[in-house]
Design a protein around this motif. Sequence first.
Motif, short mmCIF file in Angstrom:
data_model
loop_
_atom_site.label_atom_id
_atom_site.label_comp_id
_atom_site.label_asym_id
_atom_site.label_seq_id
_atom_site.Cartn_x
_atom_site.Cartn_y
_atom_site.Cartn_z
N HIS A 1 -28.04 2.28 16.48
CA HIS A 1 -26.67 2.55 16.02
C HIS A 1 -25.83 1.29 16.14
N ASN A 2 -24.95 1.10 15.15
CA ASN A 2 -24.10 -0.09 15.11
C ASN A 2 -22.68 0.31 14.73
N LEU A 3 -21.71 -0.37 15.33
CA LEU A 3 -20.30 -0.08 15.01
C LEU A 3 -19.54 -1.40 15.11
N ALA A 4 -18.75 -1.73 14.08
CA ALA A 4 -18.00 -3.00 14.10
C ALA A 4 -16.76 -2.89 13.22
N PRO A 5 -15.68 -3.58 13.62
CA PRO A 5 -14.46 -3.57 12.81
C PRO A 5 -14.47 -4.66 11.74
N TYR A 6 -13.94 -4.32 10.57
CA TYR A 6 -13.82 -5.26 9.44
C TYR A 6 -12.42 -5.13 8.84
N SER A 7 -11.59 -6.14 9.05
CA SER A 7 -10.23 -6.06 8.49
C SER A 7 -10.19 -6.56 7.05
N GLN A 8 -11.25 -7.21 6.61
CA GLN A 8 -11.37 -7.51 5.18
C GLN A 8 -12.01 -6.27 4.58
N PHE A 9 -11.17 -5.25 4.44
CA PHE A 9 -11.61 -3.90 4.08
C PHE A 9 -10.56 -3.30 3.16
N ARG B 1 -26.60 -13.02 8.51
CA ARG B 1 -25.89 -11.84 7.96
C ARG B 1 -25.51 -10.91 9.10
N LYS B 2 -24.32 -10.32 9.00
CA LYS B 2 -23.90 -9.40 10.06
C LYS B 2 -24.66 -8.07 9.95
N ASP B 3 -24.80 -7.41 11.11
CA ASP B 3 -25.59 -6.18 11.18
C ASP B 3 -25.07 -5.12 10.20
N VAL C 1 -11.83 -0.57 19.56
CA VAL C 1 -12.04 -1.34 18.33
C VAL C 1 -12.35 -2.79 18.69
N ASN C 2 -11.58 -3.31 19.60
CA ASN C 2 -11.74 -4.72 20.00
C ASN C 2 -13.11 -4.95 20.64
N ILE C 3 -13.53 -4.03 21.51
CA ILE C 3 -14.84 -4.17 22.17
C ILE C 3 -15.96 -4.21 21.14
N THR C 4 -15.83 -3.41 20.09
CA THR C 4 -16.91 -3.36 19.10
C THR C 4 -16.92 -4.58 18.18
N GLY C 5 -15.96 -5.48 18.36
CA GLY C 5 -15.92 -6.70 17.56
C GLY C 5 -16.75 -7.82 18.17
N GLU C 6 -17.34 -7.58 19.34
CA GLU C 6 -18.13 -8.63 19.97
C GLU C 6 -19.44 -8.84 19.20
N GLU C 7 -19.85 -10.09 19.10
CA GLU C 7 -21.12 -10.40 18.42
C GLU C 7 -22.26 -10.08 19.37
N LEU C 8 -23.03 -9.06 19.02
CA LEU C 8 -24.08 -8.55 19.92
C LEU C 8 -25.39 -8.38 19.15
N ASP D 1 -3.03 -11.30 16.25
CA ASP D 1 -1.98 -10.28 16.16
C ASP D 1 -2.45 -9.03 15.42
N TYR D 2 -1.92 -7.91 15.87
CA TYR D 2 -2.18 -6.61 15.26
C TYR D 2 -0.85 -5.91 15.05
N THR D 3 -0.87 -4.87 14.24
CA THR D 3 0.29 -4.00 14.13
C THR D 3 -0.23 -2.57 13.91
C1 LIG Z 1 -10.04 -6.17 14.26
C2 LIG Z 1 -11.20 -7.00 13.82
C3 LIG Z 1 -11.40 -7.22 12.48
C4 LIG Z 1 -12.51 -7.95 12.03
N1 LIG Z 1 -12.67 -8.16 10.69
C5 LIG Z 1 -13.77 -8.83 10.24
C6 LIG Z 1 -13.97 -9.00 8.84
O1 LIG Z 1 -13.21 -8.56 8.00
N2 LIG Z 1 -15.09 -9.66 8.45
C7 LIG Z 1 -16.00 -10.14 9.34
O2 LIG Z 1 -17.00 -10.73 8.93
N3 LIG Z 1 -15.83 -9.99 10.67
C8 LIG Z 1 -14.74 -9.33 11.15
N4 LIG Z 1 -14.55 -9.15 12.49
C9 LIG Z 1 -15.61 -9.61 13.41
C10 LIG Z 1 -16.78 -8.61 13.44
O3 LIG Z 1 -16.32 -7.33 13.87
C11 LIG Z 1 -17.84 -9.12 14.42
O4 LIG Z 1 -18.44 -10.28 13.86
C12 LIG Z 1 -18.91 -8.11 14.74
O5 LIG Z 1 -19.75 -8.64 15.74
C13 LIG Z 1 -19.77 -7.76 13.54
O6 LIG Z 1 -20.69 -6.81 13.97
P1 LIG Z 1 -22.01 -6.47 13.21
O7 LIG Z 1 -22.88 -7.71 13.17
O8 LIG Z 1 -22.60 -5.40 14.09
O9 LIG Z 1 -21.65 -5.98 11.84
C14 LIG Z 1 -13.44 -8.47 12.98
C15 LIG Z 1 -13.24 -8.25 14.34
C16 LIG Z 1 -12.13 -7.53 14.76
C17 LIG Z 1 -11.93 -7.30 16.23
#
Ligand SMILES: Cc1cc2nc3c(=O)[nH]c(=O)nc-3n(C[C@H](O)[C@H](O)[C@H](O)COP(=O)(O)O)c2cc1C
Length: 227
Positions: free
Chosen positions: A38-46, A68-70, A94-101, A190-192
């Motif tokens: 299982h994988n969970l990650a935030p993407y603000s380019q969404f 390539r990201k997971d 959300v922030n914790i799941t942004g770590e590169e793991l 920054d966030y809002t």
């Molecule tokens: C709030 C937030 C937004 C993020 N938005 C992006 C994004 O739009 N594109 C991106 O490549 N990484 C983004 N990141 C970083 C990824 O979440 C991070 O690289 C993560 O480890 C990717 O996980 P994955 O390899 O499991 O997909 C963001 C991180 C945070 C905390």
Amino acid sequence: MYYEPGVTPHGLPYDPFKSCVIPRPIGWISTIDAAGNHNLAPYSQFQNVTFDPPIVMFSANQDSQGRRKDSARNAEQTGQFVWNMATYALREAVNITGEELPPEIDEFDRAGLTKAPSRLVRPMRVAESPIQFECVYLNTLRFPGVAPMGAADVVFGRVVAVHIADDALDERGMIDVLRLKPLARMGYFDYTYVDNRFQMIIPGGNRAVLAGLEGSPEKANAATRRA
Ligand SMILES: Cc1cc2nc3c(=O)[nH]c(=O)nc-3n(C[C@H](O)[C@H](O)[C@H](O)COP(=O)(O)O)c2cc1C
């Protein structure tokens, strides 16, 4: 000031680019890899791309090693992903799941989140999140970029199921955004979150246009039939 990205320096202490298109909604994307991790990650380019049928996209740059990201790889390999709404209350998770793991680390567990099964796809939903979309992978647009992280995999998916928690709706049956406080990215660190709302209607009285603004295929079709 004026600069040409990649050509002339901006000359500022911090790169302004990601702080210009704001606020950006967060695609909190859950996937499963071919081995069942299982994988969970935030993407603000969404963003959502269209509404009939509903399609969303997230844009994954490469990781710090140029891989390539997971989330992108998993969506392509399994053909599925889930979008979970990120809220102010869930900001730390959300922030914790942004770590590169590594792929075998389960970010649901790492962030203390509960998995809720999806109905039509295998990736799990974040039970604590008030709204989730189950998505079927459509395609990826790959943009080359400056190594190691610049290349972008823009992943598109069709929304095949929508979950909205009952208490996320107000008494009118509308999503209670002021209570949910959806989280959004600004630039820098920054966030809002959404804490106010106002309404505007496109002038001209065109019912089909207004149905499109509302995002209602039924009303758009009815308006087009009437015209
Ligand atoms: C709030 C937030 C937004 C993020 N938005 C992006 C994004 O739009 N594109 C991106 O490549 N990484 C983004 N990141 C970083 C990824 O979440 C991070 O690289 C993560 O480890 C990717 O996980 P994955 O390899 O499991 O997909 C963001 C991180 C945070 C905390």
